[in-house]
Scaffold this active site. Structure first.
Site, PDB file in Angstrom:
ATOM      1  N   ASP A  49       1.315 -25.253  39.820  1.00 56.62           N
ATOM      2  CA  ASP A  49       0.610 -26.529  39.663  1.00 56.62           C
ATOM      3  C   ASP A  49      -0.479 -26.794  40.685  1.00 56.62           C
ATOM      4  O   ASP A  49      -1.066 -27.871  40.674  1.00 56.62           O
ATOM      5  CB  ASP A  49       1.616 -27.683  39.721  1.00 56.62           C
ATOM      6  CG  ASP A  49       2.144 -27.930  41.131  1.00 56.62           C
ATOM      7  OD1 ASP A  49       2.174 -26.976  41.925  1.00 56.62           O
ATOM      8  OD2 ASP A  49       2.529 -29.073  41.429  1.00 56.62           O
ATOM      9  N   ARG A 274      -0.385 -35.337  39.340  1.00 60.31           N
ATOM     10  CA  ARG A 274      -1.006 -34.326  38.493  1.00 60.31           C
ATOM     11  C   ARG A 274      -2.176 -34.920  37.726  1.00 60.31           C
ATOM     12  O   ARG A 274      -2.512 -36.097  37.850  1.00 60.31           O
ATOM     13  CB  ARG A 274       0.038 -33.792  37.498  1.00 60.31           C
ATOM     14  CG  ARG A 274       1.230 -33.086  38.136  1.00 60.31           C
ATOM     15  CD  ARG A 274       0.843 -31.705  38.620  1.00 60.31           C
ATOM     16  NE  ARG A 274       0.286 -30.927  37.535  1.00 60.31           N
ATOM     17  CZ  ARG A 274       1.007 -30.246  36.635  1.00 60.31           C
ATOM     18  NH1 ARG A 274       2.318 -30.250  36.713  1.00 60.31           N
ATOM     19  NH2 ARG A 274       0.424 -29.559  35.677  1.00 60.31           N
ATOM     20  N   TYR A 282       9.681 -31.923  42.745  1.00 55.81           N
ATOM     21  CA  TYR A 282      10.444 -30.741  43.139  1.00 55.81           C
ATOM     22  C   TYR A 282      11.702 -31.220  43.853  1.00 55.81           C
ATOM     23  O   TYR A 282      11.613 -31.965  44.835  1.00 55.81           O
ATOM     24  CB  TYR A 282       9.652 -29.869  44.113  1.00 55.81           C
ATOM     25  CG  TYR A 282       8.503 -29.103  43.520  1.00 55.81           C
ATOM     26  CD1 TYR A 282       8.694 -27.847  42.952  1.00 55.81           C
ATOM     27  CD2 TYR A 282       7.211 -29.617  43.561  1.00 55.81           C
ATOM     28  CE1 TYR A 282       7.631 -27.121  42.437  1.00 55.81           C
ATOM     29  CE2 TYR A 282       6.142 -28.898  43.046  1.00 55.81           C
ATOM     30  CZ  TYR A 282       6.359 -27.654  42.482  1.00 55.81           C
ATOM     31  OH  TYR A 282       5.305 -26.946  41.976  1.00 55.81           O
ATOM     32  N   PRO A 357       9.324 -22.692  45.297  1.00 56.68           N
ATOM     33  CA  PRO A 357       8.099 -23.342  44.819  1.00 56.68           C
ATOM     34  C   PRO A 357       7.576 -24.411  45.763  1.00 56.68           C
ATOM     35  O   PRO A 357       6.522 -24.977  45.518  1.00 56.68           O
ATOM     36  CB  PRO A 357       8.541 -23.962  43.486  1.00 56.68           C
ATOM     37  CG  PRO A 357       9.991 -24.237  43.667  1.00 56.68           C
ATOM     38  CD  PRO A 357      10.512 -23.120  44.528  1.00 56.68           C
TER      39      PRO A 357
END
Length: 665
Positions: A49, A274, A282, A357
């Site tokens: 992302d 986003r 997360y 991540p």
């Protein structure tokens, strides 16, 4: 059934971001290649992302201003730009409070910053560029499964020494496995997923591809890596992360900033805003020993992830709508001890390094791996450079991967630990802030410093603010012919060519102009780098591009007063006005420029800087004929003499030459 056979220069196995970046380089350089993937042509949202500074600079370098098609520059235009990073932690009463704010990214380090976008968009942009650069000749071939691989260890560098047997899968076999109804990434996250493709595999619908080189960009459970017998070394414990993209309904005040939250007892969470109104969360869910086997993926649900988030966000409320995607990652910190075999087969991205991540670096470092490898393959496949340059891929990118694993190891453990509060030991949040601040430099990707090698000469020169081995910082210069300001990075684009940047200083000084004229005599010689390493009848600058940037007032001197190599004529007598620039002066619309100050170059003494095709500084030397001969010695270490490589004489219409491959043509 008869097995068909074919040849290509490079076979790329895996069409994720790393494989596609390699393909973009090869298409831009005009190298024959194929890129295959075992998954069908289905588009999933989510996955990686973030696009960091260096990745955005790389995207821009494939996006020249005169291209009349959508380019990788969309990576800056279409993404959500992140400006602030906020930290939340418990106060003395255990209540969640904002404890710190800082800029997200490195202020003033680049034209670009930190951005967020889904991986599917990145893959789409790369695929479009590959199609444009290859004239529509190359697209990802799906679904093709690699079955076997054999390397001829004693073959000539230009031989098709690697044989890969691939099988075309039927639609049902290739169909991507999904869990539940919501779009998710669980199909690709866990070890053992590759094995189902090989159950009962036969040689029907198979093709034997002979390639000079193979690149395995096929993920953390890489088939290519396993064929080479290269292990993954590292942590024995995997962390399970829940990740979810959705639209939040919340009164949490920083929901549109990137945030790191440590609650008193409920765990930690990262918030990433986003594109559009989406956010990503997360959250670490649990820790599992590898010996206990695989995780039951049916237990990883959006509801589980959101329930955990609600506990962490308290006393703020949190609900979700418009679920976009979710997944669970089972990843430890691991790295391969080798990234290649016999300078013939290479692995990149997750195939040679995997991590949590949390760092937001997987896609970026993976693309930067093949950005490093791709131009080297282009030079070698075209017979312009010796095969030995390919060995610098591992030596340069191994250090980056090791630093990535070390940073992620530290960061993920700080995220996973409870915060220190009065009466309880835990993670020192001031140390956590420091790690995040230092980590921003690594995440940016602009401070990567390649060591001494065939392609990097660390000998110090007369340039005080340029680090040899790093990417060259971009600043503005002014076209001498038309006064137009441009970023030097936009002049030194990714097309496979080296750049020799000549900084002659103030050319109104007769001595400086005298040296520049002496350069003309040297560059005219057939035994010096400009002609020696360029195929006969190719454009003179199609391998090494010489650019002159002076420190004089451009209105005081005409183009014609400079030597011919600063404004050469081609076979049609067209003048190249884009080799001569003023590096100091006042622009009409964008203020003053002084690239000599930016790079620490004396305006009376000058300097010469050599850039690799990836814009990393290869060497610096003095502005003199002796310095120019040092540049010749640098190229002599790895380039191949082209005096016997005679191309056809150029004729006809070539107005598309700016979009077509430029390397060695």
């Amino acid at each position: 059934m008869t097995i068909t056979e074919s040849e290509t220069d490079v076979l790329i196995i895996g069409a994720g971001p790393s494989g596609l970046m390699c393909a973009t380089w090869l298409a831009r350089c005009g190298v024959p290649f194929r890129i295959i993937d075992k998954r069908p042509n289905e588009v999933f949202t989510g996955q990686a992302d973030a696009l960091h500074i260096r990745t955005l600079e790389i995207f821009k370098s494939f996006s020249e201003n005169w291209f009349d098609f959508a380019t990788l520059e969309q990576g800056w235009k279409a993404t959500h730009h992140l400006a602030e990073l906020c930290f939340w932690s418990p106060d003395e009463n255990g209540e969640l409070k904002r404890s710190m704010r800082m800029p997200d990214g490195i202020v003033g380090a680049s034209r670009y910053g930190v951005t967020a976008i889904d991986q599917g968009s990145v893959e789409k942009w790369l695929a479009e560029s590959i199609s444009q650069f290859s004239g529509g000749a190359v697209n990802v071939e799906r679904p093709l499964l690699p079955v076997s691989m054999k390397i001829n260890e004693n073959a000539d560098p230009q031989a098709h020494a690697v044989e890969v047997l691939v099988k075309r899968l039927d639609a049902e076999t290739a169909k991507t496995e999904q869990y539940g109804q919501a779009p998710n990434g669980l199909f690709r996250a866990f070890e053992g997923d590759q094995e189902r493709y090989y159950d009962g595999v036969d040689t029907k619908n198979c093709e034997l591809i002979r390639a000079k080189y193979v690149v395995g960009s096929d993920g953390a459970h890489s088939w290519v890596r396993k064929q080479l017998g290269i292990p993954m070394e590292g942590e024995q414990t995997d962390y399970i992360w829940g990740v979810i993209d959705m639209v939040p309904i919340t009164n949490f005040p920083d929901i549109r900033n990137r945030c790191a939250l440590h609650s008193k007892d409920a765990g930690s969470i990262m918030v990433v805003p986003r594109e559009r109104d989406l956010i990503r969360l997360y959250i670490q869910l649990e820790e599992v020993e590898r010996a206990d086997g695989r995780i039951d993926r049916s237990k990883i649900t959006p509801e589980l992830i959101v329930k955990r988030a609600q506990e962490i966000f308290k006393p703020y409320t949190f609900e979700m709508t418009d679920l976009n995607w979710f997944t669970g990652y089972q990843i430890g910190q691991r790295i391969s001890p080798s990234f290649s075999k016999l300078n013939r087969v290479f692995i990149s991205g997750d195939a040679c390094h995997s991590h949590s991540p949390k760092a937001g670096l997987g896609m970026n470092v993976s693309m930067q791996d093949t950005y490093n490898l791709g131009f080297k393959l282009g030079l070698v496949c075209k017979g312009l450079a010796k095969q030995e340059v390919l060995a610098t891929y591992e030596s340069e990118r191994m250090k980056v991967a090791q630093d990535l694993i070390a940073y992620d190891h530290k960061l993920s453990r700080m995220y996973s630990s409870k915060p220190m509060i009065p009466g309880r030991d835990g993670v020192d949040l001031s140390e956590f802030y420091r790690v995040c601040e230092e980590g921003a430099k690594f995440m940016a990707g602009i401070y990567i410093d390649y060591e001494e090698s065939l392609l990097v000469s660390k000998k110090e020169g007369p340039v005080s603010k340029v680090v040899i081995g790093r990417r060259l910082v971009s600043d503005k210069i002014m076209v001498h012919a038309d006064a137009r300001p441009v970023h030097i990075a936009d002049r030194c684009v990714s097309d496979g060519r080296f750049r020799v940047l000549v900084f002659p200083g103030d050319v109104k000084n007769p001595e400086n102009m005298k040296v520049l004229n002496e350069f003309q005599e040297v560059l005219d010689r057939k035994d010096i780098f400009l002609k020696k390493y360029t195929p006969v009848n190719a454009f003179e600058d199609s391998v090494i591009d010489v650019i002159t940037i002076h420190a004089s007032e451009r209105r005081d001197i005409e183009v014609a007063e400079f030597p011919e190599f600063t404004h050469p004529l081609d076979y049609k007598r067209r003048c190249d006005y884009w080799k001569l620039y003023a590096g100091v002066g006042e622009t009409y619309h964008e203020g003053a420029i002084d690239i000599y100050e930016t790079y620490g170059i004396d305006k009376e003494k000058g300097a010469v800087i050599v850039l690799r095709p990836d814009s990393h500084v290869a060497m610096v030397t003095e502005y003199s004929v002796g310095g120019l001969k040092e540049v010749d010695g640098y190229f002599g270490g790895f380039m191949v003499d082209q005096s016997q490589n005679v191309l056809p004489v150029k004729t006809g219409d070539d107005t598309t030459r700016f979009v077509k491959p430029r390397l060695g043509v």
